[in-house]
Design a protein around this motif. Structure first.
Motif, PDB file in Angstrom:
ATOM      1  N   LEU A 153      -4.867  28.038  23.594  1.00 41.16           N
ATOM      2  CA  LEU A 153      -3.578  27.471  24.536  1.00 41.16           C
ATOM      3  C   LEU A 153      -3.455  26.595  25.222  1.00 41.16           C
ATOM      4  O   LEU A 153      -3.030  26.193  26.045  1.00 41.16           O
ATOM      5  N   GLU A 154      -4.887  26.296  24.724  1.00 43.33           N
ATOM      6  CA  GLU A 154      -5.660  25.445  26.228  1.00 43.33           C
ATOM      7  C   GLU A 154      -6.157  24.479  25.944  1.00 43.33           C
ATOM      8  O   GLU A 154      -6.666  23.892  26.796  1.00 43.33           O
ATOM      9  N   GLU A 155      -6.423  24.296  24.278  1.00 43.45           N
ATOM     10  CA  GLU A 155      -6.762  22.719  24.252  1.00 43.45           C
ATOM     11  C   GLU A 155      -6.410  22.797  22.644  1.00 43.45           C
ATOM     12  O   GLU A 155      -6.624  23.150  21.768  1.00 43.45           O
ATOM     13  N   ARG A 156      -5.220  21.335  22.646  1.00 38.40           N
ATOM     14  CA  ARG A 156      -4.803  21.524  22.104  1.00 38.40           C
ATOM     15  C   ARG A 156      -5.667  21.201  20.401  1.00 38.40           C
ATOM     16  O   ARG A 156      -4.415  21.644  19.486  1.00 38.40           O
ATOM     17  N   ASP A 157      -6.676  20.898  20.369  1.00 41.91           N
ATOM     18  CA  ASP A 157      -7.127  20.544  19.464  1.00 41.91           C
ATOM     19  C   ASP A 157      -8.371  21.517  18.921  1.00 41.91           C
ATOM     20  O   ASP A 157      -8.940  21.300  18.061  1.00 41.91           O
ATOM     21  N   LEU A 158      -8.149  22.183  19.384  1.00 39.84           N
ATOM     22  CA  LEU A 158      -9.064  23.458  19.178  1.00 39.84           C
ATOM     23  C   LEU A 158      -8.360  24.465  18.656  1.00 39.84           C
ATOM     24  O   LEU A 158      -7.277  25.224  18.893  1.00 39.84           O
ATOM     25  N   GLY A 159      -8.348  24.060  17.198  1.00 38.18           N
ATOM     26  CA  GLY A 159      -8.013  25.447  16.073  1.00 38.18           C
ATOM     27  C   GLY A 159      -8.222  25.265  14.465  1.00 38.18           C
ATOM     28  O   GLY A 159      -9.369  24.531  13.915  1.00 38.18           O
ATOM     29  N   PHE A 160      -8.717  26.562  15.074  1.00 39.97           N
ATOM     30  CA  PHE A 160      -9.386  27.682  13.555  1.00 39.97           C
ATOM     31  C   PHE A 160      -8.864  27.756  12.618  1.00 39.97           C
ATOM     32  O   PHE A 160      -8.084  28.771  12.678  1.00 39.97           O
ATOM     33  N   VAL A 161      -9.364  27.261  10.965  1.00 40.78           N
ATOM     34  CA  VAL A 161      -8.389  27.993   9.630  1.00 40.78           C
ATOM     35  C   VAL A 161      -9.048  29.030   9.489  1.00 40.78           C
ATOM     36  O   VAL A 161     -10.293  29.993   9.619  1.00 40.78           O
ATOM     37  N   VAL A 162      -8.375  30.473   9.458  1.00 39.66           N
ATOM     38  CA  VAL A 162      -8.797  31.959   9.354  1.00 39.66           C
ATOM     39  C   VAL A 162      -7.878  32.467   8.150  1.00 39.66           C
ATOM     40  O   VAL A 162      -6.655  32.404   7.937  1.00 39.66           O
ATOM     41  N   ILE A 163      -8.669  33.813   7.705  1.00 44.97           N
ATOM     42  CA  ILE A 163      -8.146  34.109   7.026  1.00 44.97           C
ATOM     43  C   ILE A 163      -8.566  36.098   6.921  1.00 44.97           C
ATOM     44  O   ILE A 163      -9.654  35.930   7.399  1.00 44.97           O
ATOM     45  N   GLU A 164      -7.750  36.385   6.426  1.00 46.74           N
ATOM     46  CA  GLU A 164      -8.145  38.275   6.270  1.00 46.74           C
ATOM     47  C   GLU A 164      -8.445  38.517   4.802  1.00 46.74           C
ATOM     48  O   GLU A 164      -8.879  38.271   4.505  1.00 46.74           O
ATOM     49  N   PRO A 165     -10.098  38.790   6.368  1.00 34.84           N
ATOM     50  CA  PRO A 165     -11.229  38.806   4.332  1.00 34.84           C
ATOM     51  C   PRO A 165     -10.805  39.598   3.537  1.00 34.84           C
ATOM     52  O   PRO A 165     -11.256  39.111   2.220  1.00 34.84           O
ATOM     53  N   PHE A 166     -10.435  40.782   3.988  1.00 32.41           N
ATOM     54  CA  PHE A 166     -10.118  41.723   2.105  1.00 32.41           C
ATOM     55  C   PHE A 166      -8.471  41.034   1.443  1.00 32.41           C
ATOM     56  O   PHE A 166      -8.430  41.509  -0.155  1.00 32.41           O
ATOM     57  N   LEU A 167      -8.267  39.851   1.720  1.00 35.90           N
ATOM     58  CA  LEU A 167      -7.559  39.197   0.546  1.00 35.90           C
ATOM     59  C   LEU A 167      -9.224  38.955  -0.647  1.00 35.90           C
ATOM     60  O   LEU A 167      -8.197  38.050  -1.833  1.00 35.90           O
ATOM     61  N   THR A 168     -10.081  38.501   0.265  1.00 38.04           N
ATOM     62  CA  THR A 168     -10.872  37.485  -0.883  1.00 38.04           C
ATOM     63  C   THR A 168     -12.062  37.989  -1.428  1.00 38.04           C
ATOM     64  O   THR A 168     -12.889  38.415  -2.113  1.00 38.04           O
ATOM     65  N   PHE A 169     -11.741  39.166  -0.423  1.00 34.94           N
ATOM     66  CA  PHE A 169     -13.481  40.297   0.017  1.00 34.94           C
ATOM     67  C   PHE A 169     -13.021  41.430  -0.271  1.00 34.94           C
ATOM     68  O   PHE A 169     -13.131  41.776   0.978  1.00 34.94           O
ATOM     69  N   PRO A 170     -12.506  41.864  -0.992  1.00 37.72           N
ATOM     70  CA  PRO A 170     -12.017  42.945  -0.884  1.00 37.72           C
ATOM     71  C   PRO A 170     -12.941  44.270  -0.939  1.00 37.72           C
ATOM     72  O   PRO A 170     -12.759  45.911  -0.205  1.00 37.72           O
ATOM     73  N   ASN A 171     -14.211  44.149  -0.471  1.00 34.89           N
ATOM     74  CA  ASN A 171     -15.213  45.278  -0.809  1.00 34.89           C
ATOM     75  C   ASN A 171     -16.147  44.900   1.303  1.00 34.89           C
ATOM     76  O   ASN A 171     -16.670  45.915   1.492  1.00 34.89           O
ATOM     77  N   TYR A 172     -15.442  44.206   1.698  1.00 39.45           N
ATOM     78  CA  TYR A 172     -16.115  43.686   2.695  1.00 39.45           C
ATOM     79  C   TYR A 172     -16.270  44.954   3.920  1.00 39.45           C
ATOM     80  O   TYR A 172     -14.329  45.108   4.143  1.00 39.45           O
ATOM     81  N   GLU A 173     -16.972  45.119   4.563  1.00 34.94           N
ATOM     82  CA  GLU A 173     -16.501  46.352   5.547  1.00 34.94           C
ATOM     83  C   GLU A 173     -18.035  46.712   6.719  1.00 34.94           C
ATOM     84  O   GLU A 173     -18.871  45.822   6.336  1.00 34.94           O
ATOM     85  N   PHE A 174     -17.933  46.583   7.648  1.00 33.42           N
ATOM     86  CA  PHE A 174     -18.588  47.009   9.116  1.00 33.42           C
ATOM     87  C   PHE A 174     -18.298  47.458  10.229  1.00 33.42           C
ATOM     88  O   PHE A 174     -17.018  48.221   9.885  1.00 33.42           O
ATOM     89  N   ASP A 175     -19.211  48.351  10.572  1.00 30.82           N
ATOM     90  CA  ASP A 175     -18.785  49.040  11.744  1.00 30.82           C
ATOM     91  C   ASP A 175     -18.941  48.323  12.919  1.00 30.82           C
ATOM     92  O   ASP A 175     -19.668  47.345  13.239  1.00 30.82           O
ATOM     93  N   LEU A 176     -18.417  48.478  13.609  1.00 31.83           N
ATOM     94  CA  LEU A 176     -17.947  48.207  15.398  1.00 31.83           C
ATOM     95  C   LEU A 176     -18.529  49.274  16.445  1.00 31.83           C
ATOM     96  O   LEU A 176     -18.607  50.494  15.963  1.00 31.83           O
ATOM     97  N   SER A 177     -19.427  48.507  17.033  1.00 30.57           N
ATOM     98  CA  SER A 177     -19.935  49.563  17.701  1.00 30.57           C
ATOM     99  C   SER A 177     -19.376  50.428  18.944  1.00 30.57           C
ATOM    100  O   SER A 177     -17.112  49.763  19.249  1.00 30.57           O
ATOM    101  N   GLU A 178     -19.656  51.538  19.646  1.00 26.42           N
ATOM    102  CA  GLU A 178     -18.826  52.207  21.005  1.00 26.42           C
ATOM    103  C   GLU A 178     -17.959  51.150  21.554  1.00 26.42           C
ATOM    104  O   GLU A 178     -16.513  51.181  22.472  1.00 26.42           O
ATOM    105  N   SER A 179     -18.951  49.827  22.140  1.00 37.47           N
ATOM    106  CA  SER A 179     -18.978  49.477  23.323  1.00 37.47           C
ATOM    107  C   SER A 179     -17.826  48.329  23.119  1.00 37.47           C
ATOM    108  O   SER A 179     -16.883  48.037  23.967  1.00 37.47           O
TER     109      SER A 179
END
Length: 148
Positions: free
Chosen positions: A51-77
């Motif tokens: 919302l701060e830079e008009r030309d900055l937009g990333f195409v994204v996807i929820e990974p589980f739609l294409t990589f159903p076994n995608y998994e990782f752990d997030l650190s407590e931080s």
């Protein structure tokens, strides 16, 4: 408020839709406010639009739609910084690098974007898991391939 966007032109944004990235995204640290917009009504792809830079937009996807076994752990931080009380509070996205032809499009599984959907906080996390890299072919495991 009204914002000018890369793919959707001028749009009205409700403050409750804004996702705040306290540290920005790697390489775009000055951009802290983003919104998720559908690419179109039939597509699984979204635009993570600054919302701060008009030309900055990333195409994204929820990974589980294409990589159903995608998994990782997030650190407590990271869990603390995103104020995640439950894993169901989060949504995971991965950034695409769109290529021509589209079959060469890659997805960055090494650096997921995590959003606390309740608190509207976001962060891109760099994983130290060597089974993922920043250039997995989107169609490599894609269930979308069957829909074409």
């Amino acid at each position: 408020m009204n914002y000018e966007t890369k793919y959707h032109g001028n749009i009205e944004v409700n403050e409750t839709e804004i996702v705040v990235f306290e540290n920005g995204l790697p390489g775009f640290e000055e951009n802290k406010k983003f919104i998720l917009l559908p690419l179109d009504t039939e597509s699984p792809f979204l635009i993570l639009q600054s919302l701060e830079e008009r030309d900055l937009g990333f195409v994204v996807i929820e990974p589980f739609l294409t990589f159903p076994n995608y998994e990782f752990d997030l650190s407590e931080s990271i869990v603390e910084k995103l104020q995640l009380e439950d894993k169901n509070d989060s949504i995971v996205f991965n950034i695409l690098s769109i290529k021509e032809p589209f079959e060469q499009t890659t997805v960055n599984l090494q650096a997921p974007v995590i959003v606390n959907k309740n608190k509207r906080l976001g962060r891109q996390v760099i994983l130290n898991d060597y089974k993922y890299n920043s250039r997995h072919l989107l169609n490599e495991y894609s269930s979308l391939r069957e829909e074409r």
